[in-house]
Design an enzyme around this catalytic site. Structure first.
Site, PDB file in Angstrom:
ATOM      1  N   GLY A 107       0.822  -1.210   0.000  1.00 32.46           N
ATOM      2  CA  GLY A 107       0.000   0.000   0.000  1.00 32.46           C
ATOM      3  C   GLY A 107       0.853   1.255   0.000  1.00 32.46           C
ATOM      4  N   LYS A 166      -3.734 -10.291  -2.744  1.00 35.26           N
ATOM      5  CA  LYS A 166      -3.716 -11.553  -3.482  1.00 35.26           C
ATOM      6  C   LYS A 166      -4.097 -12.696  -2.546  1.00 35.26           C
ATOM      7  CE  LYS A 166      -0.071  -9.741  -6.492  1.00 35.26           C
ATOM      8  NZ  LYS A 166       1.346  -9.838  -6.904  1.00 35.26           N
ATOM      9  N   LYS A 226      -0.130 -18.331  -6.659  1.00 37.17           N
ATOM     10  CA  LYS A 226       1.334 -18.359  -6.762  1.00 37.17           C
ATOM     11  C   LYS A 226       1.959 -18.292  -5.373  1.00 37.17           C
ATOM     12  CE  LYS A 226       1.768 -13.814  -5.887  1.00 37.17           C
ATOM     13  NZ  LYS A 226       2.635 -13.100  -4.930  1.00 37.17           N
TER      14      LYS A 226
END
Length: 339
Positions: free
Chosen positions: A13, A105, A191
């Protein structure tokens, strides 16, 4: 110039706020900790980005209503587990449509929701202009050093993706567009699981052969699940697929690789989390991916092996043995399944 509010003052961020401020936007960064906001307003965020001087135009606040009122473009950079809580607080203060850009993610365990789905569940449709996913191979530590970085802005509405592309793109931060939201979100989330597994093989000192095997077969798992969920196969050969996988599996900046490496060296999960001191998204996502593999009936042996290590007290050596001892198969079967 646009007005932008960034929610979440961790490393990513803060790095994206750095980019936005450098691009001349009127940027306000929200953190739930007042002392962190005060430090950022003195142009450092040492816990997450040590030795980095932040732009003077980068302003921070711990007042969430102030951050909401500041703009109509919100960048959500909080961990996956905090998305719902932050959205619930945001919606209490909304009075206009917002373009949401999410940059985390992960997948939510149990509900098995992607982050864009979580946002739509928490924010009433009347306040959503659009939701764009910004994802790709990008370490915060390198972005704030202005090293060349490429990411993808994904949205079914190409105009919204282009708007986000224009917002972030500069001489060191290149942004592509994509309409495959499912593929970009799945690639970015899963991932992290493979990076944990690669970290374990490195901790076990299995060498480069094992690392290459886990990355290659891991990408096959990600693509198998993603396509079953509705993603475009080609997405997984792009920045948010193989690109993000490479950077997360091979860099000391990667939290997931570092956590896996400690597990491979014999530390317990509790010890790893205590030592890391930061969110390791792959641990939570492993549970969600394990559940997704069952829900979609997709074979994901690396995910299953990692789940057994994290949540079933199976040793890393045992898990490695179970992977190597699986029933023989033809490699091309996976590629045929994706066509």
């Amino acid at each position: 110039m646009e007005k932008v509010s960034v929610f979440g003052a961790g490393s990513w961020g803060t790095a994206l706020s750095y980019v936005l401020a450098q691009n001349g936007h009127d940027l306000l960064l929200w953190t739930h900790r007042k002392e962190q906001a005060d430090e950022i307003n003195q142009h450092t965020n040492k816990r997450y980005l040590k030795d980095v001087k932040l732009p003077e135009s980068l302003k921070a606040t711990s007042d969430l209503p102030q951050a909401v009122a500041h703009s109509c473009i919100f960048v959500l950079a909080v961990p996956t587990k905090a998305i719902r809580e932050v959205c619930q607080e945001i919606k209490k203060n909304l009075d206009q449509k917002i373009l949401f850009v999410h940059v985390s993610k992960g997948i939510e365990p149990d509900s098995l929701k992607r982050i864009s789905e979580m946002i739509r569940e928490e924010i009433p449709e009347q306040w959503i202009e659009d939701i764009v996913v910004l994802s790709g191979p990008s370490h915060a530590e390198e972005v704030v050093q202005e090293h060349p970085t490429t990411v993808t802005a994904a949205c079914e509405n190409t105009e919204s993706a282009i708007r986000v592309q224009d917002l972030f793109m500069n001489q060191y931060f290149r942004v592509y567009t994509n309409t495959d939201v499912i593929g970009v979100e799945i690639g970015g989330a899963l991932k992290n699981i493979i990076a944990l597994a690669v970290g374990i093989t490195d901790g076990l000192e299995f060498g480069d052969n094992a690392k290459a095997a886990i990355m290659t077969r891991g990408l096959a798992e990600i693509a198998r699940l993603g396509v079953k969920m509705g993603a475009t196969p080609l997405t997984f050969s792009g920045l948010t697929g193989v690109g993000d996988l490479i950077v997360t599996c091979t860099s000391v900046h990667s939290r997931n690789w570092r956590a896996g490496n400690m597990l491979g060296k014999g530390k317990s999960l509790d010890e790893v989390l205590q030592e890391m001191g930061m969110v390791v998204e792959g641990i939570r996502t492993t549970k969600a991916a394990y559940q997704l593999s069952k829900a979609y009936d997709v074979p994901m042996p690396i995910t299953v092996a990692l789940y057994s290590v994290l949540f079933e007290n199976v040793s890393t050596d045992q898990a490695a043995g179970s992977l190597m001892g699986r029933t023989k198969k033809n490699e091309m079967e996976d590629l045929v399944d994706l066509l």
